[in-house]
Design a protein around this motif. Structure first.
Motif, PDB file in Angstrom:
ATOM      1  N   ALA A  11       0.812  -1.219   0.000  1.00  0.00           N
ATOM      2  CA  ALA A  11       0.000   0.000   0.000  1.00  0.00           C
ATOM      3  C   ALA A  11       0.842   1.265   0.000  1.00  0.00           C
ATOM      4  N   ALA A  12       2.074   1.186   0.496  1.00  0.00           N
ATOM      5  CA  ALA A  12       2.940   2.372   0.489  1.00  0.00           C
ATOM      6  C   ALA A  12       3.223   2.865  -0.925  1.00  0.00           C
ATOM      7  N   PHE A  13       3.110   1.970  -1.920  1.00  0.00           N
ATOM      8  CA  PHE A  13       3.302   2.356  -3.314  1.00  0.00           C
ATOM      9  C   PHE A  13       2.126   3.170  -3.842  1.00  0.00           C
ATOM     10  N   PHE A  50      11.454  -0.532   0.211  1.00  0.00           N
ATOM     11  CA  PHE A  50      11.900   0.257   1.356  1.00  0.00           C
ATOM     12  C   PHE A  50      11.622   1.744   1.133  1.00  0.00           C
ATOM     13  N   ALA A  51      11.978   2.250  -0.041  1.00  0.00           N
ATOM     14  CA  ALA A  51      11.843   3.683  -0.303  1.00  0.00           C
ATOM     15  C   ALA A  51      10.389   4.129  -0.177  1.00  0.00           C
ATOM     16  N   ALA A  52       9.472   3.339  -0.721  1.00  0.00           N
ATOM     17  CA  ALA A  52       8.059   3.692  -0.622  1.00  0.00           C
ATOM     18  C   ALA A  52       7.604   3.687   0.834  1.00  0.00           C
ATOM     19  N   THR A  53       8.035   2.686   1.591  1.00  0.00           N
ATOM     20  CA  THR A  53       7.633   2.586   2.996  1.00  0.00           C
ATOM     21  C   THR A  53       8.246   3.696   3.830  1.00  0.00           C
ATOM     22  N   SER A  54       9.448   4.135   3.475  1.00  0.00           N
ATOM     23  CA  SER A  54      10.110   5.179   4.248  1.00  0.00           C
ATOM     24  C   SER A  54       9.429   6.537   4.107  1.00  0.00           C
ATOM     25  N   ALA A  55       8.589   6.692   3.091  1.00  0.00           N
ATOM     26  CA  ALA A  55       7.874   7.954   2.906  1.00  0.00           C
ATOM     27  C   ALA A  55       6.635   8.061   3.790  1.00  0.00           C
ATOM     28  N   LEU A  56       6.260   6.980   4.464  1.00  0.00           N
ATOM     29  CA  LEU A  56       5.093   7.011   5.343  1.00  0.00           C
ATOM     30  C   LEU A  56       5.410   7.800   6.612  1.00  0.00           C
ATOM     31  N   PRO A  57       4.393   8.406   7.221  1.00  0.00           N
ATOM     32  CA  PRO A  57       4.642   9.177   8.447  1.00  0.00           C
ATOM     33  C   PRO A  57       4.991   8.271   9.631  1.00  0.00           C
ATOM     34  N   TRP A  58       5.787   8.787  10.545  1.00  0.00           N
ATOM     35  CA  TRP A  58       6.131   8.038  11.743  1.00  0.00           C
ATOM     36  C   TRP A  58       4.980   8.098  12.748  1.00  0.00           C
ATOM     37  N   PRO A  59       4.663   6.989  13.388  1.00  0.00           N
ATOM     38  CA  PRO A  59       3.682   7.031  14.477  1.00  0.00           C
ATOM     39  C   PRO A  59       4.294   7.705  15.697  1.00  0.00           C
ATOM     40  N   ASP A  60       3.477   7.921  16.718  1.00  0.00           N
ATOM     41  CA  ASP A  60       3.937   8.670  17.894  1.00  0.00           C
ATOM     42  C   ASP A  60       4.366   7.774  19.055  1.00  0.00           C
TER      43      ASP A  60
END
Length: 287
Positions: A50-52, A138-148
């Motif tokens: 889904a990150a793609f 990895f690159a696509a997933t790394s663009a997702l926001p970090w949780p808190d």
């Protein structure tokens, strides 16, 4: 900074892997994907891809590498017509939250050790993000926001580190000349995971599996027999792949140094044990 031993990067990844890997097995994930309308293997393929965004099956086939393309095409792109990628990603994070809360309990979740482990893993994951070249998943997933929350920071960081290593592993396999199914047959020949589990979960027929084994046997990599092991040449080839995979993962962990990696192993080990002891890693068995 002293050069990090590749074995330390491998140990850090392997020790923390249950913290991420449980998401593929826990009922918290399966039930939530089903509630979205995702059926069969759609939850797995769609949640990881889904990150793609709503990509076609070919992008998933290429990056997931060792699954039968027919299995992927049965899930993608139909999954995107059922649920939007952003909704699937949100659901996946909710499932990770629920499962880790069940495994760790309130004391471990709120512990200084959890926060420290999350901080170390995040440093490694953010360091990896400076080297995205040739690592599409990895690159696509790394663009997702970090949780808190710390336990979700740790889960997301390990997700990134897993995909970083995985993309490097695929590159090593390709350089060694192996197809996805051939890589699975070689893995099965080590005896670590049963051939039937690997064949069935990746959607390959017995005929396709046998044909791949015959190719490897002809190439001198596989012994004869019903459950063949690796020949000396096969062991050397697999060792080459593993060494290149370890080496390619080093840039993520160099920022921690040897002491930081050792501390991450210590902290993540406790959390991973909680995950395993809670039964979150329920690996499917052969039918």
């Amino acid at each position: 900074m002293a050069e990090l031993e590749p074995a330390l990067a491998r140990t850090a990844w392997r020790t923390a892997e249950p913290i991420h890997g449980m998401i593929y097995f826990v009922p918290e994930a399966h039930q939530r994907y089903a509630a979205l309308g995702l059926r069969d293997r759609m939850g797995y393929f769609a949640s990881r891809a889904a990150a793609f965004g709503p990509v076609g099956a070919e992008a998933v086939i290429a990056t997931f590498f060792n699954f039968n393309p027919a299995l992927v095409r049965a899930a993608i792109p139909e999954a995107w017509r059922i649920a939007a990628p952003e909704d699937i990603l949100r659901t996946r994070l909710e499932a990770a939250d629920a499962a880790l809360r069940r495994a760790c309990g309130p004391d471990l979740l709120a512990s200084p050790e959890m926060a420290e482990a999350a901080g170390l893993a995040r440093r490694a994951a953010e360091s990896a993000s400076e080297h995205p070249e040739g690592r599409p998943l990895f690159a696509a997933t790394s663009a997702l926001p970090w949780p808190d929350e710390p336990h979700l920071v740790l889960w997301h960081a390990q997700t990134l580190l897993r995909e970083y290593r995985g993309d490097g592993h695929v590159a090593a396999l390709l350089l060694a000349g192996f197809s996805g199914i051939e890589a699975l047959v070689l893995h099965a020949a080590t005896g670590v995971v049963g051939a039937e589990v690997l064949r069935r979960t990746r959607g390959w027929s017995q005929a396709e599996w046998d044909a791949a084994a015959d190719r490897l046997r002809t190439g001198g990599l596989l012994e004869t027999g019903d459950e063949p092991g690796l020949t000396g040449t096969g062991r050397a080839q697999r060792q080459w792949v593993e060494e290149r995979t370890d080496l390619s993962a080093v840039p993520a962990y160099e920022v921690l140094g040897s002491a930081g990696c050792a501390r991450l192993v210590e902290l993540a080990g406790r959390i991973s044990r909680a995950v395993v002891e809670a039964g979150l890693i329920n690996v499917p068995k052969a039918a």
